[in-house]
Design a protein around this motif. Sequence first.
Motif, PDB file in Angstrom:
ATOM      1  N   VAL A 205      33.774  54.008 -20.352  1.00 45.72           N
ATOM      2  CA  VAL A 205      33.259  52.826 -21.048  1.00 45.72           C
ATOM      3  C   VAL A 205      32.120  52.257 -20.224  1.00 45.72           C
ATOM      4  CG1 VAL A 205      33.757  50.515 -21.913  1.00 45.72           C
ATOM      5  CG2 VAL A 205      35.523  52.295 -22.033  1.00 45.72           C
ATOM      6  N   LEU A 206      30.962  52.130 -20.849  1.00 41.28           N
ATOM      7  CA  LEU A 206      29.768  51.614 -20.186  1.00 41.28           C
ATOM      8  C   LEU A 206      29.324  50.340 -20.887  1.00 41.28           C
ATOM      9  CD1 LEU A 206      27.331  51.889 -18.252  1.00 41.28           C
ATOM     10  CD2 LEU A 206      26.258  53.360 -19.956  1.00 41.28           C
ATOM     11  N   THR A 207      29.084  49.299 -20.109  1.00 40.97           N
ATOM     12  CA  THR A 207      28.599  48.048 -20.670  1.00 40.97           C
ATOM     13  C   THR A 207      27.219  47.728 -20.107  1.00 40.97           C
ATOM     14  OG1 THR A 207      29.062  45.674 -20.912  1.00 40.97           O
ATOM     15  CG2 THR A 207      29.831  46.722 -18.902  1.00 40.97           C
ATOM     16  N   SER A 208      26.345  47.203 -20.966  1.00 38.56           N
ATOM     17  CA  SER A 208      24.994  46.852 -20.533  1.00 38.56           C
ATOM     18  C   SER A 208      24.492  45.667 -21.335  1.00 38.56           C
ATOM     19  CB  SER A 208      24.041  48.036 -20.722  1.00 38.56           C
ATOM     20  OG  SER A 208      22.719  47.676 -20.337  1.00 38.56           O
ATOM     21  N   ASN A 209      24.081  44.641 -20.639  1.00 40.17           N
ATOM     22  CA  ASN A 209      23.507  43.473 -21.306  1.00 40.17           C
ATOM     23  C   ASN A 209      22.291  42.977 -20.540  1.00 40.17           C
ATOM     24  OD1 ASN A 209      23.511  40.942 -23.047  1.00 40.17           O
ATOM     25  ND2 ASN A 209      23.707  40.075 -20.999  1.00 40.17           N
ATOM     26  N   GLY A 210      21.262  42.597 -21.294  1.00 40.59           N
ATOM     27  CA  GLY A 210      20.175  41.828 -20.721  1.00 40.59           C
ATOM     28  C   GLY A 210      18.965  42.589 -20.248  1.00 40.59           C
ATOM     29  N   LEU A 211      19.017  43.916 -20.187  1.00 41.46           N
ATOM     30  CA  LEU A 211      17.851  44.652 -19.708  1.00 41.46           C
ATOM     31  C   LEU A 211      16.865  44.948 -20.827  1.00 41.46           C
ATOM     32  CD1 LEU A 211      16.443  45.951 -17.321  1.00 41.46           C
ATOM     33  CD2 LEU A 211      17.811  48.021 -17.687  1.00 41.46           C
ATOM     34  N   ASN A 212      17.368  45.379 -21.977  1.00 37.62           N
ATOM     35  CA  ASN A 212      16.467  45.753 -23.075  1.00 37.62           C
ATOM     36  C   ASN A 212      15.653  44.576 -23.600  1.00 37.62           C
ATOM     37  OD1 ASN A 212      18.576  44.428 -24.345  1.00 37.62           O
ATOM     38  ND2 ASN A 212      19.209  46.178 -25.588  1.00 37.62           N
ATOM     39  N   ILE A 213      16.139  43.344 -23.401  1.00 38.86           N
ATOM     40  CA  ILE A 213      15.403  42.181 -23.916  1.00 38.86           C
ATOM     41  C   ILE A 213      14.161  41.876 -23.084  1.00 38.86           C
ATOM     42  CG2 ILE A 213      17.522  41.227 -24.869  1.00 38.86           C
ATOM     43  CD1 ILE A 213      17.553  39.161 -22.648  1.00 38.86           C
ATOM     44  N   TYR A 214      14.055  42.490 -21.907  1.00 38.04           N
ATOM     45  CA  TYR A 214      12.870  42.331 -21.059  1.00 38.04           C
ATOM     46  C   TYR A 214      11.892  43.498 -21.213  1.00 38.04           C
ATOM     47  CZ  TYR A 214      15.217  38.557 -18.470  1.00 38.04           C
ATOM     48  OH  TYR A 214      15.838  37.376 -18.117  1.00 38.04           O
ATOM     49  N   GLU A 215      12.277  44.530 -21.969  1.00 38.76           N
ATOM     50  CA  GLU A 215      11.466  45.748 -22.084  1.00 38.76           C
ATOM     51  C   GLU A 215      10.833  45.829 -23.474  1.00 38.76           C
ATOM     52  OE1 GLU A 215       9.214  48.300 -21.761  1.00 38.76           O
ATOM     53  OE2 GLU A 215      10.385  48.386 -19.891  1.00 38.76           O
ATOM     54  N   PRO A 216       9.516  45.602 -23.599  1.00 34.47           N
ATOM     55  CA  PRO A 216       8.869  45.617 -24.908  1.00 34.47           C
ATOM     56  C   PRO A 216       8.613  47.017 -25.467  1.00 34.47           C
ATOM     57  CG  PRO A 216       7.248  45.135 -23.207  1.00 34.47           C
ATOM     58  CD  PRO A 216       8.586  45.178 -22.522  1.00 34.47           C
ATOM     59  N   THR A 240      26.873  47.224 -25.740  1.00 34.75           N
ATOM     60  CA  THR A 240      25.592  46.660 -25.349  1.00 34.75           C
ATOM     61  C   THR A 240      25.197  45.554 -26.333  1.00 34.75           C
ATOM     62  OG1 THR A 240      23.325  47.204 -24.684  1.00 34.75           O
ATOM     63  CG2 THR A 240      24.197  48.366 -26.598  1.00 34.75           C
ATOM     64  N   SER A 241      23.966  45.055 -26.205  1.00 37.40           N
ATOM     65  CA  SER A 241      23.524  43.914 -27.024  1.00 37.40           C
ATOM     66  C   SER A 241      22.008  43.923 -27.128  1.00 37.40           C
ATOM     67  CB  SER A 241      24.010  42.599 -26.396  1.00 37.40           C
ATOM     68  OG  SER A 241      23.530  42.486 -25.066  1.00 37.40           O
ATOM     69  N   PHE A 242      21.464  43.031 -27.960  1.00 30.79           N
ATOM     70  CA  PHE A 242      20.015  42.922 -28.115  1.00 30.79           C
ATOM     71  C   PHE A 242      19.698  41.567 -28.722  1.00 30.79           C
ATOM     72  CE2 PHE A 242      21.802  44.592 -31.969  1.00 30.79           C
ATOM     73  CZ  PHE A 242      21.051  44.084 -33.019  1.00 30.79           C
ATOM     74  N   LEU A 243      18.477  41.103 -28.524  1.00 30.93           N
ATOM     75  CA  LEU A 243      18.013  39.848 -29.112  1.00 30.93           C
ATOM     76  C   LEU A 243      17.298  40.130 -30.419  1.00 30.93           C
ATOM     77  CD1 LEU A 243      16.510  37.667 -26.206  1.00 30.93           C
ATOM     78  CD2 LEU A 243      18.515  37.143 -27.601  1.00 30.93           C
ATOM     79  N   THR A 244      17.637  39.381 -31.464  1.00 29.18           N
ATOM     80  CA  THR A 244      16.980  39.555 -32.757  1.00 29.18           C
ATOM     81  C   THR A 244      15.767  38.627 -32.871  1.00 29.18           C
ATOM     82  OG1 THR A 244      18.465  37.924 -33.762  1.00 29.18           O
ATOM     83  CG2 THR A 244      19.111  40.246 -33.909  1.00 29.18           C
ATOM     84  N   PRO A 245      14.774  38.996 -33.679  1.00 26.61           N
ATOM     85  CA  PRO A 245      13.550  38.192 -33.773  1.00 26.61           C
ATOM     86  C   PRO A 245      13.775  36.907 -34.566  1.00 26.61           C
ATOM     87  CG  PRO A 245      13.462  40.007 -35.332  1.00 26.61           C
ATOM     88  CD  PRO A 245      14.693  40.224 -34.496  1.00 26.61           C
ATOM     89  N   PRO A 246      13.112  35.826 -34.173  1.00 25.29           N
ATOM     90  CA  PRO A 246      13.191  34.585 -34.947  1.00 25.29           C
ATOM     91  C   PRO A 246      12.414  34.712 -36.251  1.00 25.29           C
ATOM     92  CG  PRO A 246      11.648  34.336 -33.137  1.00 25.29           C
ATOM     93  CD  PRO A 246      12.292  35.679 -32.962  1.00 25.29           C
ATOM     94  N   PRO A 247      12.700  33.857 -37.231  1.00 26.29           N
ATOM     95  CA  PRO A 247      11.991  33.914 -38.524  1.00 26.29           C
ATOM     96  C   PRO A 247      10.486  33.740 -38.397  1.00 26.29           C
ATOM     97  CG  PRO A 247      13.945  32.541 -38.689  1.00 26.29           C
ATOM     98  CD  PRO A 247      13.764  32.853 -37.236  1.00 26.29           C
ATOM     99  N   THR A 248      10.026  33.038 -37.356  1.00 27.47           N
ATOM    100  CA  THR A 248       8.587  32.833 -37.172  1.00 27.47           C
ATOM    101  C   THR A 248       7.868  34.108 -36.767  1.00 27.47           C
ATOM    102  OG1 THR A 248       9.067  32.111 -34.909  1.00 27.47           O
ATOM    103  CG2 THR A 248       8.795  30.390 -36.588  1.00 27.47           C
ATOM    104  N   LEU A 249       8.623  35.115 -36.286  1.00 25.27           N
ATOM    105  CA  LEU A 249       8.007  36.358 -35.842  1.00 25.27           C
ATOM    106  C   LEU A 249       8.248  37.523 -36.779  1.00 25.27           C
ATOM    107  CD1 LEU A 249       8.657  36.410 -31.966  1.00 25.27           C
ATOM    108  CD2 LEU A 249       6.589  35.719 -33.193  1.00 25.27           C
ATOM    109  N   SER A 250       9.303  37.466 -37.595  1.00 29.63           N
ATOM    110  CA  SER A 250       9.628  38.610 -38.435  1.00 29.63           C
ATOM    111  C   SER A 250      10.293  38.171 -39.735  1.00 29.63           C
ATOM    112  CB  SER A 250      10.557  39.561 -37.690  1.00 29.63           C
ATOM    113  OG  SER A 250      11.016  40.596 -38.535  1.00 29.63           O
TER     114      SER A 250
END
Length: 320
Positions: A205-216, A240-250
């Motif tokens: 089991v591998l967990t990962s949070n917070g790195l992909n949100i800094y990588e464009p 894992t996880s990810f940040l979704t775009p706000p309505p102002t951007l997408s």
Amino acid sequence: MKNANGPVAQATRHDQLISHGAGSPDNYGDLLQSIQSIKSRLRLAGDLPGATVDQQIRLVDKLSAFELGRFLIENRGLNAYWTHQLVTYRPGTVSAGSISDLEYRIFEKLPVVLATRERFGIFRQQLQALLRSGLALASVPCGLMDELLLLDYELHPDVTLTGIDLDQLALNDASDLAQERGLAGRLSLRLEDAWTPNLKATIDVLTSNGLNIYEPDNGRVTALYRAFFDMLKPGGSLVTSFLTPPPTLSAESPWKLTEIDQESLSLQHLLFVRVIEVKWSAFRTHAQTLAQLEDAGFADIRFIDDRARMFPTVIAQKPF
């Protein structure tokens, strides 16, 4: 933040960190330079609807009055320590008036902080449910590794834990937390790059949070998922996880605005986007994340949304 000698490598690789810098809020000269730079940029940018330049400048001064604010000013991102403080904070612990209004609102009101804290709770629930005797668990990047170290291992005394991070301070603090939790004997900490870990098909089991949100770079994120895929045993799970775009951007933003306090959202935008220009701005939709994980080889992919659908959790399997 305490540092202790633990089972970690001694080199440091701050120059490769993408989430925060190596600077310290205790370096007064660097802090003053960062404050003046932000103020100069804001004066050149001018007024915003609902926020004059003077109001924006005052917000910088308010930020510089407390420790988390000073760290954000200098680093434009969060390190392991401050991420731990935000996700483990219990709402209502500090009363309004006992700290500055801005610090109180960051911990108690900002939508992305609330979503991050909810995401942390979802991670812990899912990881606890995945626990089995004899499993090998890992976290990349591990930070303080709290999503694993705070689990209940009473029924699983033979589970092993591995933390990988490029931040030596994070590894030191993870070692401290493991000592406090009585888990130091089963913990291995490695100073390595998440994209090139030296583990192949050894993790259940591998967990990962917070790195992909800094990588464009989407290609880099898919490569990161491939590295995770390679670390897992056949049948292993990625959480894992990810940040979704706000309505102002997408137009594809999934945000559930009825679950978001609009006044706090406006403050969040002003604070993080306008004033600090935070680095965690790599947003992705559910569809993009699904495609990236499938491209990396994962299957049986499912999403668990927070209430606002800002910071979804993803669970994916490596096929047998």
